[in-house]
Design a protein around this motif. Structure first.
Motif, PDB file in Angstrom:
ATOM      1  N   GLY A  12       8.649  33.979   8.196  1.00  0.00           N
ATOM      2  CA  GLY A  12       9.543  34.675   9.117  1.00  0.00           C
ATOM      3  C   GLY A  12       8.802  35.244  10.310  1.00  0.00           C
ATOM      4  N   ALA A  13       7.596  35.760  10.054  1.00  0.00           N
ATOM      5  CA  ALA A  13       6.794  36.312  11.136  1.00  0.00           C
ATOM      6  C   ALA A  13       6.390  35.227  12.127  1.00  0.00           C
ATOM      7  CB  ALA A  13       5.559  37.005  10.571  1.00  0.00           C
ATOM      8  N   GLU A  14       6.032  34.063  11.600  1.00  0.00           N
ATOM      9  CA  GLU A  14       5.647  32.952  12.478  1.00  0.00           C
ATOM     10  C   GLU A  14       6.845  32.464  13.292  1.00  0.00           C
ATOM     11  OE1 GLU A  14       4.003  30.157   9.759  1.00  0.00           O
ATOM     12  OE2 GLU A  14       2.005  31.092   9.776  1.00  0.00           O
ATOM     13  N   HIS A  15       8.021  32.469  12.695  1.00  0.00           N
ATOM     14  CA  HIS A  15       9.236  32.072  13.419  1.00  0.00           C
ATOM     15  C   HIS A  15       9.514  33.034  14.577  1.00  0.00           C
ATOM     16  CE1 HIS A  15      13.252  30.577  14.232  1.00  0.00           C
ATOM     17  NE2 HIS A  15      13.737  31.787  14.069  1.00  0.00           N
ATOM     18  N   MET A  16       9.395  34.325  14.305  1.00  0.00           N
ATOM     19  CA  MET A  16       9.623  35.304  15.354  1.00  0.00           C
ATOM     20  C   MET A  16       8.588  35.170  16.465  1.00  0.00           C
ATOM     21  SD  MET A  16       9.882  39.429  15.165  1.00  0.00           S
ATOM     22  CE  MET A  16      10.156  40.343  16.692  1.00  0.00           C
ATOM     23  N   ASP A  17       7.346  34.910  16.073  1.00  0.00           N
ATOM     24  CA  ASP A  17       6.277  34.736  17.062  1.00  0.00           C
ATOM     25  C   ASP A  17       6.563  33.549  17.973  1.00  0.00           C
ATOM     26  OD1 ASP A  17       3.688  35.403  18.156  1.00  0.00           O
ATOM     27  OD2 ASP A  17       2.901  33.634  17.104  1.00  0.00           O
ATOM     28  N   ARG A  18       7.062  32.462  17.401  1.00  0.00           N
ATOM     29  CA  ARG A  18       7.393  31.282  18.211  1.00  0.00           C
ATOM     30  C   ARG A  18       8.479  31.609  19.232  1.00  0.00           C
ATOM     31  NH1 ARG A  18       6.676  28.568  13.244  1.00  0.00           N
ATOM     32  NH2 ARG A  18       8.907  28.641  12.801  1.00  0.00           N
ATOM     33  N   ILE A  19       9.502  32.338  18.796  1.00  0.00           N
ATOM     34  CA  ILE A  19      10.578  32.703  19.719  1.00  0.00           C
ATOM     35  C   ILE A  19      10.056  33.622  20.822  1.00  0.00           C
ATOM     36  CG2 ILE A  19      12.770  33.939  19.931  1.00  0.00           C
ATOM     37  CD1 ILE A  19      13.454  32.987  17.124  1.00  0.00           C
ATOM     38  N   ALA A  20       9.199  34.567  20.446  1.00  0.00           N
ATOM     39  CA  ALA A  20       8.637  35.493  21.431  1.00  0.00           C
ATOM     40  C   ALA A  20       7.813  34.756  22.474  1.00  0.00           C
ATOM     41  CB  ALA A  20       7.779  36.542  20.723  1.00  0.00           C
ATOM     42  N   LYS A  21       7.167  33.677  22.079  1.00  0.00           N
ATOM     43  CA  LYS A  21       6.295  32.930  22.990  1.00  0.00           C
ATOM     44  C   LYS A  21       7.036  31.860  23.779  1.00  0.00           C
ATOM     45  CE  LYS A  21       2.048  33.665  20.365  1.00  0.00           C
ATOM     46  NZ  LYS A  21       1.074  33.076  19.412  1.00  0.00           N
ATOM     47  N   THR A  22       8.314  31.670  23.475  1.00  0.00           N
ATOM     48  CA  THR A  22       9.091  30.648  24.182  1.00  0.00           C
ATOM     49  C   THR A  22      10.296  31.276  24.876  1.00  0.00           C
ATOM     50  OG1 THR A  22      10.206  30.121  22.076  1.00  0.00           O
ATOM     51  CG2 THR A  22       8.321  28.759  22.706  1.00  0.00           C
ATOM     52  N   VAL A  23      11.371  31.456  24.127  1.00  0.00           N
ATOM     53  CA  VAL A  23      12.620  31.962  24.714  1.00  0.00           C
ATOM     54  C   VAL A  23      12.438  33.333  25.359  1.00  0.00           C
ATOM     55  CG1 VAL A  23      15.003  32.612  24.219  1.00  0.00           C
ATOM     56  CG2 VAL A  23      13.994  30.636  23.065  1.00  0.00           C
ATOM     57  N   PHE A  24      11.723  34.222  24.668  1.00  0.00           N
ATOM     58  CA  PHE A  24      11.602  35.600  25.142  1.00  0.00           C
ATOM     59  C   PHE A  24      10.391  35.823  26.049  1.00  0.00           C
ATOM     60  CE2 PHE A  24      14.755  36.315  22.003  1.00  0.00           C
ATOM     61  CZ  PHE A  24      15.278  37.575  22.174  1.00  0.00           C
ATOM     62  N   ALA A  25       9.560  34.826  26.216  1.00  0.00           N
ATOM     63  CA  ALA A  25       8.297  35.018  26.932  1.00  0.00           C
ATOM     64  C   ALA A  25       8.441  35.649  28.321  1.00  0.00           C
ATOM     65  CB  ALA A  25       7.555  33.686  27.032  1.00  0.00           C
ATOM     66  N   PRO A  26       9.440  35.248  29.137  1.00  0.00           N
ATOM     67  CA  PRO A  26       9.543  35.851  30.471  1.00  0.00           C
ATOM     68  C   PRO A  26       9.991  37.314  30.464  1.00  0.00           C
ATOM     69  CG  PRO A  26      10.764  33.760  30.330  1.00  0.00           C
ATOM     70  CD  PRO A  26      10.443  34.188  28.937  1.00  0.00           C
ATOM     71  N   VAL A  27      10.515  37.782  29.344  1.00  0.00           N
ATOM     72  CA  VAL A  27      11.092  39.124  29.295  1.00  0.00           C
ATOM     73  C   VAL A  27      10.020  40.215  29.304  1.00  0.00           C
ATOM     74  CG1 VAL A  27      12.416  40.725  27.841  1.00  0.00           C
ATOM     75  CG2 VAL A  27      13.196  38.354  28.143  1.00  0.00           C
ATOM     76  N   TYR A  28       8.943  40.003  28.556  1.00  0.00           N
ATOM     77  CA  TYR A  28       7.987  41.082  28.321  1.00  0.00           C
ATOM     78  C   TYR A  28       7.241  41.563  29.564  1.00  0.00           C
ATOM     79  CZ  TYR A  28       9.124  39.865  23.552  1.00  0.00           C
ATOM     80  OH  TYR A  28       9.816  39.602  22.389  1.00  0.00           O
ATOM     81  N   PRO A  29       6.775  40.683  30.448  1.00  0.00           N
ATOM     82  CA  PRO A  29       6.128  41.190  31.662  1.00  0.00           C
ATOM     83  C   PRO A  29       7.076  42.000  32.542  1.00  0.00           C
ATOM     84  CG  PRO A  29       5.573  38.881  31.306  1.00  0.00           C
ATOM     85  CD  PRO A  29       6.661  39.206  30.341  1.00  0.00           C
ATOM     86  N   VAL A  30       8.332  41.598  32.592  1.00  0.00           N
ATOM     87  CA  VAL A  30       9.323  42.338  33.380  1.00  0.00           C
ATOM     88  C   VAL A  30       9.556  43.718  32.777  1.00  0.00           C
ATOM     89  CG1 VAL A  30      11.737  42.385  34.136  1.00  0.00           C
ATOM     90  CG2 VAL A  30      10.445  40.240  34.223  1.00  0.00           C
ATOM     91  N   LEU A  31       9.733  43.774  31.470  1.00  0.00           N
ATOM     92  CA  LEU A  31       9.924  45.066  30.807  1.00  0.00           C
ATOM     93  C   LEU A  31       8.695  45.950  30.980  1.00  0.00           C
ATOM     94  CD1 LEU A  31      11.709  44.162  27.460  1.00  0.00           C
ATOM     95  CD2 LEU A  31      12.713  45.188  29.499  1.00  0.00           C
ATOM     96  N   ALA A  32       7.519  45.372  30.860  1.00  0.00           N
ATOM     97  CA  ALA A  32       6.291  46.159  31.011  1.00  0.00           C
ATOM     98  C   ALA A  32       6.226  46.809  32.388  1.00  0.00           C
ATOM     99  CB  ALA A  32       5.070  45.263  30.774  1.00  0.00           C
ATOM    100  N   GLU A  33       6.546  46.048  33.415  1.00  0.00           N
ATOM    101  CA  GLU A  33       6.529  46.594  34.775  1.00  0.00           C
ATOM    102  C   GLU A  33       7.556  47.718  34.920  1.00  0.00           C
ATOM    103  OE1 GLU A  33       7.001  45.131  39.443  1.00  0.00           O
ATOM    104  OE2 GLU A  33       7.315  43.717  37.801  1.00  0.00           O
ATOM    105  N   GLN A  34       8.747  47.513  34.372  1.00  0.00           N
ATOM    106  CA  GLN A  34       9.781  48.546  34.452  1.00  0.00           C
ATOM    107  C   GLN A  34       9.351  49.814  33.712  1.00  0.00           C
ATOM    108  OE1 GLN A  34      13.194  46.466  32.910  1.00  0.00           O
ATOM    109  NE2 GLN A  34      13.703  45.556  34.892  1.00  0.00           N
ATOM    110  N   ILE A  35       8.740  49.653  32.552  1.00  0.00           N
ATOM    111  CA  ILE A  35       8.288  50.814  31.782  1.00  0.00           C
ATOM    112  C   ILE A  35       7.242  51.607  32.559  1.00  0.00           C
ATOM    113  CG2 ILE A  35       6.992  51.522  29.726  1.00  0.00           C
ATOM    114  CD1 ILE A  35       8.369  49.129  28.281  1.00  0.00           C
ATOM    115  N   LEU A  36       6.270  50.916  33.115  1.00  0.00           N
ATOM    116  CA  LEU A  36       5.194  51.586  33.840  1.00  0.00           C
ATOM    117  C   LEU A  36       5.739  52.335  35.048  1.00  0.00           C
ATOM    118  CD1 LEU A  36       2.511  48.762  33.647  1.00  0.00           C
ATOM    119  CD2 LEU A  36       2.559  50.893  32.332  1.00  0.00           C
ATOM    120  N   ILE A  37       6.688  51.745  35.745  1.00  0.00           N
ATOM    121  CA  ILE A  37       7.272  52.393  36.923  1.00  0.00           C
ATOM    122  C   ILE A  37       8.160  53.565  36.520  1.00  0.00           C
ATOM    123  CG2 ILE A  37       8.898  52.083  38.828  1.00  0.00           C
ATOM    124  CD1 ILE A  37       7.853  49.197  39.060  1.00  0.00           C
ATOM    125  N   ARG A  38       9.034  53.338  35.551  1.00  0.00           N
ATOM    126  CA  ARG A  38      10.011  54.367  35.181  1.00  0.00           C
ATOM    127  C   ARG A  38       9.390  55.539  34.424  1.00  0.00           C
ATOM    128  NH1 ARG A  38      15.143  50.473  33.333  1.00  0.00           N
ATOM    129  NH2 ARG A  38      15.925  50.128  35.455  1.00  0.00           N
TER     130      ARG A  38
END
Length: 213
Positions: A12-38
């Motif tokens: 299950g952990a490997e499945h989640m990791d695959r999704i994080a590295k594919t479908v969700f991959a563009p989300v994290y840098p955007v969220l990180a920037e928003q967190i740092l600014i906000r």
């Protein structure tokens, strides 16, 4: 993603990791920037609660000088997170820690920034969890806890991909980010007397708690 902290075996952990590295991959840098600014932090100590494979914590470390602790109750998930940290070349600033949000294994006042994406919807006791988060916050510390995708475009792109895998995924997302959950979280925070604001826009649903100096 339907992530339930602590309930993943290796598969299950490997499945989640695959999704994080594919479908969700563009989300994290955007969220990180928003967190740092906000939240106004670029250095100090950050705790990523329910970190999963470490995607958000890694993105924050890449975009700042923060030292990041990845907290998760699943040993299999933490093992994958540690691999991802090593591959990102961040082992000197990002470290895994096994534990639960209801009993965070860190000293009081030891963390400047607490973040979490997605795990809040699975916490068994919101009052205890937010109390623990507030306990570990240092004076002047803040939280950025909730769920979302950063932008409406990313939200819709993720939904299109995820509903192909799970037809119920969009309704699951809408329930988590909807007004009932927002009111439930706001009620808990009000009962605890915590100074906070709730961000509810195209970036998602986020709780910013500020601890006074």
């Amino acid at each position: 993603m339907g992530y339930v902290p602590g309930r993943f075996d290796r598969e299950g952990a490997e499945h989640m990791d695959r999704i994080a590295k594919t479908v969700f991959a563009p989300v994290y840098p955007v969220l990180a920037e928003q967190i740092l600014i906000r939240c106004g932090f670029s250095r100090g100590r950050c705790l990523d609660v329910g970190s999963g494979p470490g995607s958000l914590g890694i993105a924050l470390a890449q975009a700042s000088d923060l030292a990041v602790t990845l907290l998760d109750s699943s040993p299999d998930m933490l093992a994958i997170a540690e691999e991802n940290v090593r591959e990102a070349g961040l082992s000197d600033r990002v470290s895994p820690l096994r534990g639960d949000v209801h009993d965070i294994p860190l000293p009081a006042g030891s963390v400047d920034l607490v973040v979490s994406r997605g795990s809040v919807f699975f916490w068994e006791d919101l009052s205890r969890a937010f109390s623990e988060i507030y306990r570990v916050l240092a004076p002047g510390g803040r939280t950025y806890v909730g769920g979302g995708f950063g932008t409406a475009e990313l939200r819709d792109a993720v939904a299109a991909a995820m509903t192909k895998e799970n037809a119920d995924w969009k309704s699951f997302r809408d329930k988590n980010l909807g007004p009932d959950n927002r009111e439930r979280v706001a009620g808990v925070l009000a009962d605890l007397g915590l100074h906070h604001r709730i961000i509810n826009d195209d970036s998602g649903l986020w709780v910013v708690i500020e601890r006074g100096r």
